[in-house]
Design a protein around this motif. Sequence first.
Motif, PDB file in Angstrom:
ATOM      1  N   MET A  63       1.003  -1.051  -0.033  1.00 32.07           N
ATOM      2  CA  MET A  63       0.050   0.043  -0.028  1.00 32.07           C
ATOM      3  C   MET A  63       0.976   1.305  -0.007  1.00 32.07           C
ATOM      4  O   MET A  63       1.508   1.530   1.045  1.00 32.07           O
ATOM      5  N   GLY A  64       0.775   2.122  -1.081  1.00 33.87           N
ATOM      6  CA  GLY A  64       1.876   3.060  -1.096  1.00 33.87           C
ATOM      7  C   GLY A  64       0.882   4.456  -1.167  1.00 33.87           C
ATOM      8  O   GLY A  64      -0.307   4.395  -1.106  1.00 33.87           O
ATOM      9  N   GLY A  65       1.418   5.434  -1.026  1.00 37.20           N
ATOM     10  CA  GLY A  65       0.799   6.859  -0.855  1.00 37.20           C
ATOM     11  C   GLY A  65       0.012   6.960   0.419  1.00 37.20           C
ATOM     12  O   GLY A  65      -0.961   7.532   0.107  1.00 37.20           O
ATOM     13  N   VAL A  66       0.488   6.613   1.490  1.00 34.96           N
ATOM     14  CA  VAL A  66      -0.479   6.924   2.561  1.00 34.96           C
ATOM     15  C   VAL A  66      -0.017   8.315   3.095  1.00 34.96           C
ATOM     16  O   VAL A  66       1.087   8.869   3.389  1.00 34.96           O
ATOM     17  N   ALA A  97      -7.143   9.789  13.863  1.00 32.91           N
ATOM     18  CA  ALA A  97      -6.599  11.136  14.231  1.00 32.91           C
ATOM     19  C   ALA A  97      -5.707  10.444  15.534  1.00 32.91           C
ATOM     20  O   ALA A  97      -4.800  10.969  15.915  1.00 32.91           O
ATOM     21  N   GLN A  98      -6.424   9.693  16.548  1.00 33.62           N
ATOM     22  CA  GLN A  98      -5.864   9.368  17.891  1.00 33.62           C
ATOM     23  C   GLN A  98      -4.360   8.710  17.726  1.00 33.62           C
ATOM     24  O   GLN A  98      -3.609   8.970  18.309  1.00 33.62           O
ATOM     25  N   LYS A  99      -4.644   7.634  16.834  1.00 33.00           N
ATOM     26  CA  LYS A  99      -3.470   6.917  16.701  1.00 33.00           C
ATOM     27  C   LYS A  99      -2.326   7.563  16.129  1.00 33.00           C
ATOM     28  O   LYS A  99      -1.193   7.498  16.448  1.00 33.00           O
ATOM     29  N   PHE A 100      -2.734   8.634  15.109  1.00 33.63           N
ATOM     30  CA  PHE A 100      -1.521   9.058  14.694  1.00 33.63           C
ATOM     31  C   PHE A 100      -0.989  10.268  15.526  1.00 33.63           C
ATOM     32  O   PHE A 100       0.399  10.386  15.549  1.00 33.63           O
ATOM     33  N   ILE A 101      -1.916  10.877  16.147  1.00 30.73           N
ATOM     34  CA  ILE A 101      -1.403  11.983  17.239  1.00 30.73           C
ATOM     35  C   ILE A 101      -0.504  11.089  18.306  1.00 30.73           C
ATOM     36  O   ILE A 101       0.466  11.671  18.654  1.00 30.73           O
ATOM     37  N   GLY A 102      -1.030  10.147  18.819  1.00 27.70           N
ATOM     38  CA  GLY A 102      -0.179   9.434  19.484  1.00 27.70           C
ATOM     39  C   GLY A 102       1.147   8.954  19.142  1.00 27.70           C
ATOM     40  O   GLY A 102       2.118   8.900  19.616  1.00 27.70           O
ATOM     41  N   ALA A 103       1.153   8.605  17.953  1.00 33.77           N
ATOM     42  CA  ALA A 103       2.367   8.083  17.192  1.00 33.77           C
ATOM     43  C   ALA A 103       3.551   9.306  16.859  1.00 33.77           C
ATOM     44  O   ALA A 103       4.866   9.212  17.261  1.00 33.77           O
ATOM     45  N   TYR A 104       2.919  10.357  16.452  1.00 34.70           N
ATOM     46  CA  TYR A 104       3.726  11.731  16.175  1.00 34.70           C
ATOM     47  C   TYR A 104       4.102  12.233  17.525  1.00 34.70           C
ATOM     48  O   TYR A 104       5.150  12.655  17.480  1.00 34.70           O
ATOM     49  N   SER A 105       3.548  12.378  18.605  1.00 34.39           N
ATOM     50  CA  SER A 105       3.802  12.666  19.884  1.00 34.39           C
ATOM     51  C   SER A 105       5.016  11.969  20.489  1.00 34.39           C
ATOM     52  O   SER A 105       5.936  12.397  20.872  1.00 34.39           O
ATOM     53  N   VAL A 119       0.034   3.038   9.793  1.00 31.12           N
ATOM     54  CA  VAL A 119      -0.769   2.161   9.063  1.00 31.12           C
ATOM     55  C   VAL A 119      -0.525   0.813   9.085  1.00 31.12           C
ATOM     56  O   VAL A 119      -0.736  -0.147   8.951  1.00 31.12           O
ATOM     57  N   ASP A 120       1.133   0.692   9.092  1.00 31.37           N
ATOM     58  CA  ASP A 120       1.657  -0.682   8.837  1.00 31.37           C
ATOM     59  C   ASP A 120       1.705  -1.255  10.199  1.00 31.37           C
ATOM     60  O   ASP A 120       1.538  -2.663  10.162  1.00 31.37           O
ATOM     61  N   GLU A 121       1.651  -0.526  11.189  1.00 30.32           N
ATOM     62  CA  GLU A 121       1.636  -1.280  12.556  1.00 30.32           C
ATOM     63  C   GLU A 121       0.233  -1.767  12.568  1.00 30.32           C
ATOM     64  O   GLU A 121      -0.094  -2.817  13.543  1.00 30.32           O
ATOM     65  N   GLU A 122      -0.750  -0.953  12.247  1.00 30.34           N
ATOM     66  CA  GLU A 122      -2.239  -1.807  12.466  1.00 30.34           C
ATOM     67  C   GLU A 122      -2.395  -2.577  11.537  1.00 30.34           C
ATOM     68  O   GLU A 122      -3.220  -3.777  11.977  1.00 30.34           O
ATOM     69  N   GLU A 123      -1.841  -2.905  10.475  1.00 28.55           N
ATOM     70  CA  GLU A 123      -2.141  -3.991   9.522  1.00 28.55           C
ATOM     71  C   GLU A 123      -1.237  -5.432  10.387  1.00 28.55           C
ATOM     72  O   GLU A 123      -1.803  -6.480  10.194  1.00 28.55           O
ATOM     73  N   GLU A 124      -0.246  -5.035  11.010  1.00 20.79           N
ATOM     74  CA  GLU A 124       0.767  -6.100  11.617  1.00 20.79           C
ATOM     75  C   GLU A 124      -0.490  -6.632  12.966  1.00 20.79           C
ATOM     76  O   GLU A 124      -0.532  -7.820  13.015  1.00 20.79           O
ATOM     77  N   VAL A 156      -1.652  11.722   6.117  1.00 23.65           N
ATOM     78  CA  VAL A 156      -2.149  11.717   7.505  1.00 23.65           C
ATOM     79  C   VAL A 156      -3.817  11.645   7.286  1.00 23.65           C
ATOM     80  O   VAL A 156      -4.479  11.094   8.331  1.00 23.65           O
ATOM     81  N   ARG A 157      -4.279  11.855   6.182  1.00 20.20           N
ATOM     82  CA  ARG A 157      -5.778  11.786   6.107  1.00 20.20           C
ATOM     83  C   ARG A 157      -6.266  10.376   6.139  1.00 20.20           C
ATOM     84  O   ARG A 157      -7.491  10.099   6.478  1.00 20.20           O
ATOM     85  N   ASP A 158      -5.427   9.477   5.871  1.00 23.65           N
ATOM     86  CA  ASP A 158      -5.516   7.820   5.962  1.00 23.65           C
ATOM     87  C   ASP A 158      -5.805   7.271   7.118  1.00 23.65           C
ATOM     88  O   ASP A 158      -6.103   6.008   7.265  1.00 23.65           O
ATOM     89  N   VAL A 159      -5.127   8.115   8.165  1.00 24.46           N
ATOM     90  CA  VAL A 159      -5.013   7.522   9.725  1.00 24.46           C
ATOM     91  C   VAL A 159      -5.746   7.981  10.412  1.00 24.46           C
ATOM     92  O   VAL A 159      -6.318   9.334  10.586  1.00 24.46           O
TER      93      VAL A 159
END
Length: 148
Positions: free
Chosen positions: A1-4, A11-19, A140-145, A6-9
Motif C-alpha cells: 500500500m503506497g501513498g499513505v 486521528a488519535q493513533k496518528f497523534i499518539g505516534a507523532y507525539s 498504518v503498517d503497525e495497524e496491519e501487523e 495523514v488523512r488515511d490514519v
Amino acid sequence: MGGVTVRDVDAQKFIGAYSAFLKRQGKLQIPGWVDTVKTSASNELPPQDADWFYVRAAAVARHIYLRKTVGVGRLRKVHGSPKNRGSAPSHHVKASGQVDRRVLQALEKIGVLEIDEEKGGRRITQSGQRDLDRIAKTTVDEEEEDDE
C-alpha cells in the motif's frame, strides 16, 4: 500500500505516534511552565499528563497539515472547551493563546512549520509534510501487523 497520508490514519493513533516521535527526537523546545500552566480559562487544573505539550504539538501539526494555513486564533478556538458556570448555562471559552503560540514557535524551530507571508498564520513545510506522511505510513503498517 503506497501513498499513505495523514488523512488515511485515525486521528488519535496518528497523534499518539507523532507525539512519541517528537519526544524520542528530543528537538522540540519545551517551555519551563508546562507543569503548572492551565491550557484554558475553562479548566480548573493543569493537564495531568506529563507529555501533554508533545501531544498538543502533534495535534497542531496534524491540524495545519489538513487545513493548509492556520493562525493562533483558529487554534485557540479549536482547543477551547465549554466553561462550567455553575447553575448558569455553559459557554465556549477559547484556549490559552500563549500555549498555542509556543507550540507553533517550537514546531517552526524544528522545521515542521513556516510562516505564510501571503495569508498570514503558519503552514506546513515540505520536510514537515514528509515527516508526517512517514509517521502515518508506519502507523498504518503497525495497524496491519496487529490485524494479522
